[in-house]
Design a protein around this motif. Structure first.
Motif, PDB file in Angstrom:
ATOM      1  N   PHE A 266       0.849  -1.195   0.000  1.00  0.00           N
ATOM      2  CA  PHE A 266       0.000   0.000   0.000  1.00  0.00           C
ATOM      3  C   PHE A 266       0.882   1.242   0.000  1.00  0.00           C
ATOM      4  CE2 PHE A 266       0.012  -1.937   4.330  1.00  0.00           C
ATOM      5  CZ  PHE A 266       0.929  -1.092   4.925  1.00  0.00           C
ATOM      6  N   ASP A 267       0.275   2.393  -0.268  1.00  0.00           N
ATOM      7  CA  ASP A 267       1.028   3.641  -0.154  1.00  0.00           C
ATOM      8  C   ASP A 267       1.005   4.092   1.294  1.00  0.00           C
ATOM      9  OD1 ASP A 267       1.554   3.774  -2.832  1.00  0.00           O
ATOM     10  OD2 ASP A 267      -0.321   4.833  -3.291  1.00  0.00           O
ATOM     11  N   LEU A 268       2.117   4.558   1.765  1.00  0.00           N
ATOM     12  CA  LEU A 268       2.137   5.099   3.122  1.00  0.00           C
ATOM     13  C   LEU A 268       1.295   6.368   3.169  1.00  0.00           C
ATOM     14  CD1 LEU A 268       5.948   4.699   3.851  1.00  0.00           C
ATOM     15  CD2 LEU A 268       4.100   3.339   4.833  1.00  0.00           C
ATOM     16  N   THR A 269       0.655   6.584   4.288  1.00  0.00           N
ATOM     17  CA  THR A 269      -0.085   7.844   4.427  1.00  0.00           C
ATOM     18  C   THR A 269       0.924   8.978   4.632  1.00  0.00           C
ATOM     19  OG1 THR A 269      -0.237   7.661   6.845  1.00  0.00           O
ATOM     20  CG2 THR A 269      -2.034   6.699   5.567  1.00  0.00           C
ATOM     21  N   ASN A 270       0.459  10.199   4.413  1.00  0.00           N
ATOM     22  CA  ASN A 270       1.363  11.336   4.603  1.00  0.00           C
ATOM     23  C   ASN A 270       1.865  11.406   6.041  1.00  0.00           C
ATOM     24  OD1 ASN A 270       1.418  12.262   1.990  1.00  0.00           O
ATOM     25  ND2 ASN A 270      -0.500  13.415   2.252  1.00  0.00           N
ATOM     26  N   VAL A 297      -5.692   3.680  17.185  1.00  0.00           N
ATOM     27  CA  VAL A 297      -5.735   2.278  16.769  1.00  0.00           C
ATOM     28  C   VAL A 297      -6.009   2.193  15.274  1.00  0.00           C
ATOM     29  CG1 VAL A 297      -6.323   1.095  18.899  1.00  0.00           C
ATOM     30  CG2 VAL A 297      -8.112   2.224  17.624  1.00  0.00           C
ATOM     31  N   GLY A 298      -5.237   1.379  14.603  1.00  0.00           N
ATOM     32  CA  GLY A 298      -5.438   1.171  13.179  1.00  0.00           C
ATOM     33  C   GLY A 298      -4.768   2.210  12.295  1.00  0.00           C
ATOM     34  N   SER A 299      -4.028   3.133  12.883  1.00  0.00           N
ATOM     35  CA  SER A 299      -3.422   4.186  12.070  1.00  0.00           C
ATOM     36  C   SER A 299      -2.164   3.692  11.347  1.00  0.00           C
ATOM     37  CB  SER A 299      -3.098   5.409  12.935  1.00  0.00           C
ATOM     38  OG  SER A 299      -2.156   5.075  13.924  1.00  0.00           O
ATOM     39  N   GLY A 300      -1.698   2.498  11.694  1.00  0.00           N
ATOM     40  CA  GLY A 300      -0.572   1.917  10.965  1.00  0.00           C
ATOM     41  C   GLY A 300       0.776   2.203  11.585  1.00  0.00           C
ATOM     42  N   MET A 447      -5.742   8.332   9.088  1.00  0.00           N
ATOM     43  CA  MET A 447      -5.987   6.907   8.885  1.00  0.00           C
ATOM     44  C   MET A 447      -5.667   6.526   7.434  1.00  0.00           C
ATOM     45  SD  MET A 447      -7.038   5.174  11.438  1.00  0.00           S
ATOM     46  CE  MET A 447      -7.500   5.506  13.124  1.00  0.00           C
ATOM     47  N   PRO A 448      -5.228   5.280   7.202  1.00  0.00           N
ATOM     48  CA  PRO A 448      -5.005   4.852   5.825  1.00  0.00           C
ATOM     49  C   PRO A 448      -6.268   5.052   4.988  1.00  0.00           C
ATOM     50  CG  PRO A 448      -4.161   3.208   7.342  1.00  0.00           C
ATOM     51  CD  PRO A 448      -4.860   4.235   8.167  1.00  0.00           C
ATOM     52  N   ALA A 449      -6.075   5.376   3.741  1.00  0.00           N
ATOM     53  CA  ALA A 449      -7.203   5.655   2.858  1.00  0.00           C
ATOM     54  C   ALA A 449      -8.064   4.410   2.676  1.00  0.00           C
ATOM     55  CB  ALA A 449      -6.688   6.139   1.516  1.00  0.00           C
ATOM     56  N   ILE A 554      -4.236  -6.522  18.315  1.00  0.00           N
ATOM     57  CA  ILE A 554      -4.487  -7.648  17.413  1.00  0.00           C
ATOM     58  C   ILE A 554      -4.980  -7.148  16.053  1.00  0.00           C
ATOM     59  CG2 ILE A 554      -5.866  -9.724  17.059  1.00  0.00           C
ATOM     60  CD1 ILE A 554      -4.089 -10.149  19.359  1.00  0.00           C
ATOM     61  N   ASN A 555      -4.459  -7.739  15.001  1.00  0.00           N
ATOM     62  CA  ASN A 555      -4.774  -7.267  13.657  1.00  0.00           C
ATOM     63  C   ASN A 555      -5.206  -8.405  12.738  1.00  0.00           C
ATOM     64  OD1 ASN A 555      -4.893  -5.453  11.482  1.00  0.00           O
ATOM     65  ND2 ASN A 555      -2.825  -6.058  10.830  1.00  0.00           N
ATOM     66  N   VAL A 556      -6.518  -8.543  12.551  1.00  0.00           N
ATOM     67  CA  VAL A 556      -7.041  -9.522  11.598  1.00  0.00           C
ATOM     68  C   VAL A 556      -8.031  -8.781  10.696  1.00  0.00           C
ATOM     69  CG1 VAL A 556      -8.296 -11.714  11.319  1.00  0.00           C
ATOM     70  CG2 VAL A 556      -6.766 -11.392  13.271  1.00  0.00           C
ATOM     71  N   PRO A 557      -7.566  -8.319   9.548  1.00  0.00           N
ATOM     72  CA  PRO A 557      -8.389  -7.428   8.732  1.00  0.00           C
ATOM     73  C   PRO A 557      -9.737  -8.024   8.288  1.00  0.00           C
ATOM     74  CG  PRO A 557      -6.114  -7.369   7.993  1.00  0.00           C
ATOM     75  CD  PRO A 557      -6.207  -8.454   9.016  1.00  0.00           C
ATOM     76  N   ASN A 558      -9.833  -9.344   8.224  1.00  0.00           N
ATOM     77  CA  ASN A 558     -11.101  -9.932   7.789  1.00  0.00           C
ATOM     78  C   ASN A 558     -12.147  -9.958   8.899  1.00  0.00           C
ATOM     79  OD1 ASN A 558     -12.716 -11.249   5.742  1.00  0.00           O
ATOM     80  ND2 ASN A 558     -12.479 -13.119   6.960  1.00  0.00           N
ATOM     81  N   GLY A 583     -12.578  -3.044  11.520  1.00  0.00           N
ATOM     82  CA  GLY A 583     -12.378  -1.859  10.676  1.00  0.00           C
ATOM     83  C   GLY A 583     -10.975  -1.774  10.147  1.00  0.00           C
ATOM     84  N   ARG A 584     -10.284  -2.917  10.042  1.00  0.00           N
ATOM     85  CA  ARG A 584      -8.886  -2.914   9.618  1.00  0.00           C
ATOM     86  C   ARG A 584      -8.722  -3.343   8.167  1.00  0.00           C
ATOM     87  NH1 ARG A 584      -4.667  -3.265  13.341  1.00  0.00           N
ATOM     88  NH2 ARG A 584      -5.347  -1.934  15.018  1.00  0.00           N
ATOM     89  N   GLY A 585      -9.817  -3.720   7.557  1.00  0.00           N
ATOM     90  CA  GLY A 585      -9.736  -4.107   6.151  1.00  0.00           C
ATOM     91  C   GLY A 585     -10.638  -3.221   5.326  1.00  0.00           C
TER      92      GLY A 585
HETATM   93  P1  ADP Z   1      -1.876   0.193  14.834  1.00  0.00           P
HETATM   94  O1  ADP Z   1      -1.437   1.589  14.622  1.00  0.00           O
HETATM   95  O2  ADP Z   1      -3.155   0.116  15.607  1.00  0.00           O
HETATM   96  O3  ADP Z   1      -0.800  -0.679  15.420  1.00  0.00           O
HETATM   97  P2  ADP Z   1      -1.493  -1.460  12.544  1.00  0.00           P
HETATM   98  O4  ADP Z   1      -0.098  -1.107  12.375  1.00  0.00           O
HETATM   99  O5  ADP Z   1      -1.809  -2.786  13.140  1.00  0.00           O
HETATM  100  O6  ADP Z   1      -2.244  -0.360  13.394  1.00  0.00           O
HETATM  101  O7  ADP Z   1      -2.217  -1.265  11.145  1.00  0.00           O
HETATM  102  C1  ADP Z   1      -3.560  -1.568  10.938  1.00  0.00           C
HETATM  103  C2  ADP Z   1      -3.781  -2.139   9.549  1.00  0.00           C
HETATM  104  O8  ADP Z   1      -3.618  -1.128   8.574  1.00  0.00           O
HETATM  105  C3  ADP Z   1      -2.808  -3.233   9.157  1.00  0.00           C
HETATM  106  O9  ADP Z   1      -3.532  -4.246   8.487  1.00  0.00           O
HETATM  107  C4  ADP Z   1      -1.833  -2.550   8.242  1.00  0.00           C
HETATM  108  O10 ADP Z   1      -1.267  -3.439   7.319  1.00  0.00           O
HETATM  109  C5  ADP Z   1      -2.712  -1.529   7.559  1.00  0.00           C
HETATM  110  N1  ADP Z   1      -2.020  -0.336   7.069  1.00  0.00           N
HETATM  111  C6  ADP Z   1      -1.030   0.332   7.692  1.00  0.00           C
HETATM  112  N2  ADP Z   1      -0.664   1.410   6.968  1.00  0.00           N
HETATM  113  C7  ADP Z   1      -1.443   1.433   5.872  1.00  0.00           C
HETATM  114  C8  ADP Z   1      -1.551   2.297   4.738  1.00  0.00           C
HETATM  115  N3  ADP Z   1      -0.776   3.362   4.589  1.00  0.00           N
HETATM  116  N4  ADP Z   1      -2.482   2.002   3.810  1.00  0.00           N
HETATM  117  C9  ADP Z   1      -3.280   0.937   3.953  1.00  0.00           C
HETATM  118  N5  ADP Z   1      -3.223   0.067   4.982  1.00  0.00           N
HETATM  119  C10 ADP Z   1      -2.324   0.308   5.943  1.00  0.00           C
END
Ligand code: ADP
Ligand code: MG
Length: 695
Positions: A266-270, A297-300, A447-449, A554-558, A583-585
């Motif tokens: 994926f592309d990194l967010t700004n 949470v979920g910000s990557g 948050m990721p797009a 914990i990260n399970v996108p499905n 909300g991770r997928g």
């Molecule tokens: P947290 O900040 O809560 O630790 P994670 O690092 O676990 O969040 O990331 C949450 C989910 O978002 C993961 O599945 C990750 O692969 C995904 N993710 C992270 N950065 C991006 C991004 N820039 N674009 C899309 N998905 C992303």
């Protein structure tokens, strides 16, 4: 402290040995200075007199002028009370005393004009005052219109040491001819930061000539509190940068660029890019990095951590990643191993349940440098773990780790390894700066797009059937579900849903083999936990029934549905963390909060807030309003509980001013040579005795 202020409180005019004993026991006041620092919590304007006809149900403390018409003792010996009928010329109220009856009776004269002061109670349609303050008109005229009000305890009231007495004796100090408070800041400083002299501030806080004086005094003390709160952190930070030369990474980035170009899906967010830039400028600076990375949470945050690890490896260093729970460590291991395999990097996992044999092997490979990244729990900080060349330490979910642990992990590097601390705890900036003021601060505020908002709903227990129907629909579509319980076993004391019973019920609702429902909780064997997590991550489990062990990270996108049973049992930050598991997928996700019908108003507010907003920062503000700062983990060690007047919620402007002032002083005069009074004051002040060690 000068001799006068250090005097035993019993020698203060108006105190004596009996009162001194009470003040010591109840308020910890031993000397004049203690009393001086016992601040009023509010002020009343005694220039205003009320009419009884003006009293309404929310009148606070008020003052009336009038006469006592009648007075008598009523009730049996044990429950005796003194009741007086007080008239303001038009209407009447009752005054009641349960204690000190004889004394009061002697001091009240029928039909003589007096002033009463107190808080009106409404009882069965009439108004009364319990234990009002009494004053003669003559006395009142002599007193200042604004009066300080102090907290007193039940025992103090019994001994008739009420707010009036505290006020009198405090004023006996500030009006004493020997009363003198030395200034701690320079004149120039006071002028620049608009601080009135300390001496005056103490006087005005206890005996204010006007509202304006109260404000000036309060400002001065709030500024001081926030100054001394932040001072050690900021000094430490500045010192660290000067003294501790970190490892300098040179700008080599083979794996780093290779990974971004070839394997990042994926592309990194700004925000992620900005944070990575902030991190790399630390790594190349020649100073040790000590950075707090905050992101909802979920910000990557994980990918940021991984890319930072690659920078270390590119520079021939090893890295370690420490997680607060075994499950989270395992998950990081599973997730990061997949990434690391792509670029042929060896990583290891070390937790409390790693066997002795595995451990010996791990140690060996760490020392040869074969393992580049070690992931683990606090087992990582055990003494036996030695790296060949540790260059980077990452700590996930900071709020579970103490400062001491952080220090121990850091000490494992021969030089000072760079440290990145990651937290999802959404705390306001001011609080973060104060709690972690010794760290530099980065935030992922985006948050990721493509994320869809999680739909959150609150339902009462009787709607469970419907909720389960919805779960079935989603499971058939291929989605996965978490159902979280506050307790493992049934409890007679607590009327909450529990995991064991819930699991049995769910097995009936979602029978095998059509559905795979599994249970996960903290008391299970670690290898079982790992297996369950893996199965869930691989989609072999439809519904994971669990306790809050899945709360963090914990990260399970499905997984798209989070159901929280007895949601009223959880705090806001916990609910937010739990919701963050979905909300991770790319699919629409849902969070359903189930609660009983009977809710406290506090619980109602929490559940409503969850439904209304998904912003961790907003929720933390609400949380703070509900609980105050005192409850938030880590506030104690940070000294936040010592704030008497200042509030990080409402005084963040003053906190910023104080921070600027500290930076200014320390950069111009790090040894405080031109700030001797301040230096001596801090050295003297409790908690700053270890001045030399603050660095
Ligand atoms: P947290 O900040 O809560 O630790 P994670 O690092 O676990 O969040 O990331 C949450 C989910 O978002 C993961 O599945 C990750 O692969 C995904 N993710 C992270 N950065 C991006 C991004 N820039 N674009 C899309 N998905 C992303
Ligand atoms: Mg995480």
């Amino acid at each position: 402290m000068n001799e006068f202020l250090a005097s035993d409180i019993q020698f203060l005019k108006g105190v004596g040995s009996t009162r001194a004993e009470v003040l010591q026991k109840e308020l910890g006041i031993f000397c004049f200075n203690d009393l001086l620092n016992y601040f009023p919590f509010r002020y009343v304007d005694r220039s205003k007199f009320f009419k009884i006809s003006e009293i309404d149900s929310d009148s606070s403390y008020i003052q009336l002028k009038g006469k006592v018409k009648h007075i008598e003792e009523v009730g049996a010996t044990k429950k005796k009370r003194l009741v007086a009928i007080f008239s303001d010329g038009n209407q009447e109220v009752e005054l009641v005393w349960f204690k000190g009856i004889n004394w009061i009776k002697r001091s009240i004269k029928i039909n003589e004009e007096i002033i009463i002061f107190g808080k009106p109670n409404h009882y069965k349609g009439s108004i009364n005052f319990s234990h009002p303050e009494l004053d003669t008109v003559e006395n009142r005229l002599k007193s200042a219109p604004l009066e300080a009000v102090y907290h007193t305890t039940e025992m103090m009231k019994n001994r008739r040491i009420e707010t009036k007495i505290i006020r009198q004796i405090s004023q006996n100090i500030v009006n004493h001819e020997r009363f003198a408070i030395p200034e701690i800041f320079t004149d120039k400083f006071c002028e620049k930061y608009k601080l009135i002299p300390r001496h005056k501030a103490f006087k005005y806080i206890h005996q204010p000539p006007s509202q304006r004086h109260i404000e000036a005094a309060q400002y001065r003390f709030k500024f001081e509190e926030l100054f001394f709160l932040q001072f050690p952190f900021i000094r430490k930070k500045i010192n660290r940068k000067e003294v501790h030369h970190g490892i300098t990474f040179i700008n080599q980035e083979n794996l780093y660029t290779q990974f971004i170009n070839e394997y990042l899906i994926f592309d990194l967010t700004n925000a992620q890019k900005r944070v990575l830039t902030e991190i790399s400028s630390d790594l190349y600076s020649g100073k040790q990095m000590n950075r707090l990375l905050q992101g909802d949470v979920g910000s990557g945050k994980t990918i940021v951590a991984f890319l930072t690890v690659l920078r270390a490896i590119d520079n021939n260093y090893q890295a370690s990643l420490m997680a607060p729970t075994e499950i989270l460590a395992i998950q990081h291991y599973i997730g990061l191993k997949e990434l690391a395999d792509k670029i042929n990097i060896r990583i290891g996992l070390l937790t409390g349940s790693t066997t002795k044999k595995e451990r010996i092997e791990l140690h060996e490979k760490l020392q040869t440098g074969e393992i580049k990244l070690l992931i683990g729990t606090h087992a990582l900080i055990e003494d036996a773990v030695l790296f060949k060349k540790l260059g980077l330490v990452i700590i996930d979910e900071q709020h579970r780790f103490g400062v001491a642990q952080r220090a121990k992990l850091q000490s494992k590097g021969i030089q000072n390894p760079h440290v990145l601390v990651m937290t999802a705890t959404p705390i306001p900036r001011t609080l973060a700066m104060s709690m972690y003021g010794d760290l530099d601060y980065s935030v992922i505020d985006e948050m990721p797009a493509g994320r869809k908002q999680i739909k959150t709903a609150h339902r009462f227990g009787f709607a469970r059937q419907k909720v389960h129907d919805f779960v079935r629909e989603q499971v058939i579509k291929g989605r996965q579900v978490y159902i979280v319980y506050p307790l493992i076993e049934e409890s007679e004391k607590l009327n909450y849903r529990d995991l064991n019973n819930g699991y049995d019920e769910l097995l009936l609702t979602f029978p095998r083999p059509k559905y795979q429902v599994e249970m996960l909780h903290g008391k299970m064997k670690p290898s079982d936990k790992e297996a369950k997590m893996r199965d869930f991550a691989e989609g072999k489990i439809n519904i994971l029934v669990s306790t809050t062990v899945i709360e963090v990270g914990i990260n399970v996108p499905n997984a798209t549905i989070m159901i929280i049973e007895s949601a009223e049992k959880f705090g806001l930050s916990q609910l937010h963390q739990l919701r963050g598991r979905v909300g991770r997928g790319s699919e629409q996700s849902y969070c359903i909060l189930l609660s009983s019908k009977k809710l406290s108003s506090n619980a109602k507010t929490r559940l409503q807030a969850m439904v209304q907003t998904s912003s961790g920062f907003e929720l933390s503000e609400i949380d703070m309003q509900l609980r105050g700062f005192g409850d938030i983990a880590g506030t104690r060690q940070s000294g936040l509980d010592q704030l008497k007047l200042a509030s990080l919620n409402t005084d963040s402007g003053i906190a910023d001013e104080a921070r600027n002032a500290i930076v200014e002083i320390l950069s111009e005069d790090p040894q405080l040579i031109d700030h001797q009074s301040l230096y001596l004051y801090m050295k003297d002040k409790q908690g700053y005795t270890d001045w030399e060690n603050i660095a």
